[in-house]
Every structure is written in C-alpha cells, then in structure tokens.
Design an enzyme around this catalytic site. Structure first.
Site, PDB file in Angstrom:
ATOM      1  CG  HIS A  44      -2.106   0.912   1.018  1.00  0.00           C
ATOM      2  ND1 HIS A  44      -2.071   2.255   1.317  1.00  0.00           N
ATOM      3  CD2 HIS A  44      -3.326   0.652   0.497  1.00  0.00           C
ATOM      4  CE1 HIS A  44      -3.240   2.776   1.001  1.00  0.00           C
ATOM      5  NE2 HIS A  44      -4.019   1.840   0.498  1.00  0.00           N
ATOM      6  CG  ASP A  70      -8.273  -4.344  -3.598  1.00  0.00           C
ATOM      7  OD1 ASP A  70      -9.507  -4.199  -3.590  1.00  0.00           O
ATOM      8  OD2 ASP A  70      -7.484  -3.427  -3.846  1.00  0.00           O
TER       9      ASP A  70
END
Ligand code: COA
Length: 380
Positions: free
Chosen positions: A266, A317
């Site tokens: 991320h 996700d």
C-alpha cells in the site's frame, strides 16, 4: 549548448505530497487505523448498515433514526434506472469488462438526470444519493444483461442496499450472512482519502465539471490493477495457485521472477491495512459456515511468506477477493462492487472540492528538447 533548466523538487507518484485539505476520512499510518468523519471504520463496519455509513460520509454526521429512515427510503425510491439505459446495456459487447461498460452506463444515467449540470451543494447531495442508489442496479443488471443474456431484475424495496444488490445480481434473495459480507465490504471500500480514483474525481470537477463526469473518470482510474482492479487480479492469482500445497513457495518464486503480488502492499500504510482484520474476521466465519477453509488456508500461507520475504502485508483487496469467491460472485464484478461503494466517497470528495474550489493544475518538469529550428517537410 542549451542552458540546463532548474528543476524544482518533485516526488514520483506524488508520494508524500499533500495535494489538498479534506475532512472526510483519515488514515493514521502509525496506528494503521482509518476513520470516516472521525469514526473508526471498525465500529462502522460492525454496527451500521451501509446506508448509515453512506449518510455519514456524505453529510458529515451520523443520522438520527428519522434521518436514516428518510435517507434509506430515498435510496430505495431512486434504485431503478431509466429504461433507455437498459437499451444501451443491450447494445454492449459481451466481451467488454464490466468496469469499461460501467463508464458508459454511468454516462447514460447522467444524460437522464435533469440536475446533472447543477453544482450547488444541495443538488450535488441529491445527485450523490441518486448515483449511489442506482450504481448497484447498473452493475447487477448490467452483468445479467451484458454477460448472461438475461432480463434485468427489478430492485426489491423490502431489501437493504447490500441484500438488494445480491438479489439483482443473482435473481434470488440472498442469505443474511451473504448480505452481511457485502454490507461490511462496501463500508470498508467506501472511502479512503486521496487515493488514485478519488483524486481523479477531484481533479475532474475542479474545472467546474460535474459529479457524473468525475465518477466516470474515477471508474476509469479504479479499473487498473494497481488500484481497484487488484481484487480481481488477486483472485486470478489465487485460482492459479489452486491448492494449499502449491501455495508453499509461490511467493518466493513469484518475487524471484520480479512479479507483483496482487492484493499486497500500500502507498500509505506501512505495517498493515486497517481494513483487513475486519474482512478476515468475516471471511473466517464465512469459511467455517460453508465448511470450506481452502482459500483462508492459502491466503494465510501467502500472507506469512510475503511478510517474511518483503515485510509487505495484504491490502483490502486480498481478503475481498476470496470472500467474494466464496459467495460465488462472478470475478468480473469484484471491482464494480468496489465502485458501487466508492461512489459515496468519490461524491463526498467532489462536493468538498466544489464547495471551496480552485482548479487543480500542477506543474510538470520538462525534459524534452529545447527550442529547435523548424525544417520544412520537403527538406527533412
Ligand atoms: N508485490 C511485490 N512487490 C511489491 C508489491 C507487491 N504487491 N508492492 C510493493 N512492492 C515492492 C516494489 O516492487 C518495490 O520494491 P523495490 O523498492 O525493491 O523496487 C517496493 O515494494 C515499493 O513498491 P512501489 O510499487 O514503488 O510502491 P507504491 O507505493 O508506488 O505502490 C501499490 C503501492 C499498492 C500500487 C503497490 O504496493 C502494488 O502494486 N501492489 C499490488 C497491487 C495492489 O494490490 N493494489 C491495491 C492497492 S489497495
């Protein structure tokens, strides 16, 4: 010799560069936490229906019971889409990805909204509510019509937002546990600060464009596998692995081949993604209820190996991918589900941008040729 230009400092990918002020959500990197309008997303995900969190994100305050009832009633009444949008659906190529036709269909919905060009705050809140109400219908019925050749299913006013989405997609009323998974994942997907698609939406409306245009652009940004498209890419990867035995060693081999592991890493978080523990909790329960621990077990191996190899952790996700798979949803609707939820965050940001707007227009660093002498075509 041409003089060298003086370059200002810049950060590739705008990493670490504040690009605006927001009051909508906050990522606390140190605590790996996320708040919407000051409320911890864990609490929202566990205690609210998606409608209540949507109200909060759009309006800035949690609703009273009466306000939530009115908002929910409004959402229900706005779910249906114009019949001419169904006509457009029927013309779309079956080979297209839902994220591609979603842009087309949101544009089509916009053409039927008489307020589409009204950028007043109140009109924008009304449009944001309409858009959130209709997005589920566009995605679910779009999938049925375009890819399954079936007739659309009319929204069911007795069902909540998450359950109704599953009902339209599958054509049968969902189990409560399945609706709960969609409810939780939609809350977690709803808003996330200046991510790529949200920033895209803010840039678009900063020219005094409108909410629909920003949403269409944001869908395009979300589609990519470095952003929302990662949930579908993660599931393709999990299917390629296919078994617990094959999961062992997969990460090392993939990293040795310089592959990106979809659903990991991320830009903002450093140690973990605040949203993952909630989805994993829901996912473990669903796996146990279904008596199918395969994807949980594979995911645990990949998570451990990825951390050991690169200190990288799963993002939202990754668990969303195998959770949606357990719900037997078509893989190509995973990213559109993200879009349905993020519509609320996009709208809140576009409204915030328009409420005190200045056009977003950064600088570039020019590294091309300096002024050159023009040579007529016959002399080149
Ligand atoms: N798999 C393998 N390596 C990864 C990785 C992943 N998922 N994510 C980051 N890295 C590595 C990069 O290769 C790079 O290593 P290097 O310094 O040795 O070259 C380093 O970590 C930094 O990665 P970078 O891509 O520059 O970070 P970023 O902040 O620009 O990108 C993401 C962030 C999310 C786009 C990136 O982590 C990624 O591509 N993840 C996979 C896609 C994904 O899941 N997206 C959904 C995000 S919510």
């Amino acid at each position: 010799m041409a003089a060298q230009l003086q370059h200002p400092e810049y950060s590739p990918g705008l990493q670490g560069i504040p690009a605006g002020i927001t009051r909508i959500s906050r990522i606390d990197v140190e605590r790996s936490s996320l708040t919407y309008r000051g409320y911890d997303v864990h609490i929202l995900a566990e205690h609210t229906p998606v409608e209540e969190t949507a109200y909060l994100v759009l309006n800035g305050e949690l609703p009273t019971k009466a306000q939530l009832d009115a908002f929910t009633k409004n959402l229900v009444s706005e779910r249906e889409i114009p019949s001419k949008v169904y006509d457009v659906m029927r013309c779309l190529p079956t080979s297209s990805h839902p994220m591609a036709w979603l842009q087309t269909l949101v544009s089509a919905v916009a053409l039927h909204d008489p307020e589409s060009a009204d950028n007043s705050h109140d009109a924008n809140i009304r449009k944001a509510t309409r858009l959130f109400a209709k997005m589920g219908t566009v995605v679910a019925n779009g999938y049925r019509v375009v890819h399954e050749g079936k007739e659309p299913v009319a929204p069911d006013s007795s069902l909540g937002h998450a359950a109704n989405f599953l009902y339209m997609l599958k054509g049968t009323k969902p189990m409560q546990s399945a609706a709960d998974v969609i409810n939780t994942s939609m809350i977690l997907y709803m808003e996330h600060d200046f991510n790529c698609s949200t920033f895209t939406a803010r840039v678009i409306v900063s020219s005094n464009s409108d909410l629909y245009s920003g949403t269409v652009g944001a869908i395009g940004a979300l589609k990519g596998n470095l952003h929302g498209g990662a949930n579908e890419a993660a599931m393709e990867m999990l299917l390629e692995i296919g078994s617990v035995e094959k999961a062992h060693g997969f990460i090392d081999r993939a990293l040795a081949e310089k592959k990106k592991i979809m659903g990991f890493g991320h830009r903002e978080y450093r140690k973990s993604d605040s949203r993952v523990p909630i989805l994993k909790k829901v996912g473990k329960k669903l796996s146990e209820d279904l008596g199918n621990m395969k994807w949980w077990d594979i995911a645990e191996i990949l998570e451990k190996d990825m951390w050991d190899a690169k200190q990288l952790f799963p993002n939202v996700d990754f668990p969303a991918a195998w959770l949606y798979y357990l719900l037997e949803l078509p893989i190509h609707v995973y990213t559109p589900i993200f879009a349905v939820a993020r519509t609320v965050g996009w709208s809140a940001h576009m409204i915030e941008q328009l409420d005190s707007n200045r056009i977003i227009r950064p600088q570039s660093i020019y590294e091309g040729q300096m002024t050159r002498d023009f040579v007529p075509i016959e002399e080149r």
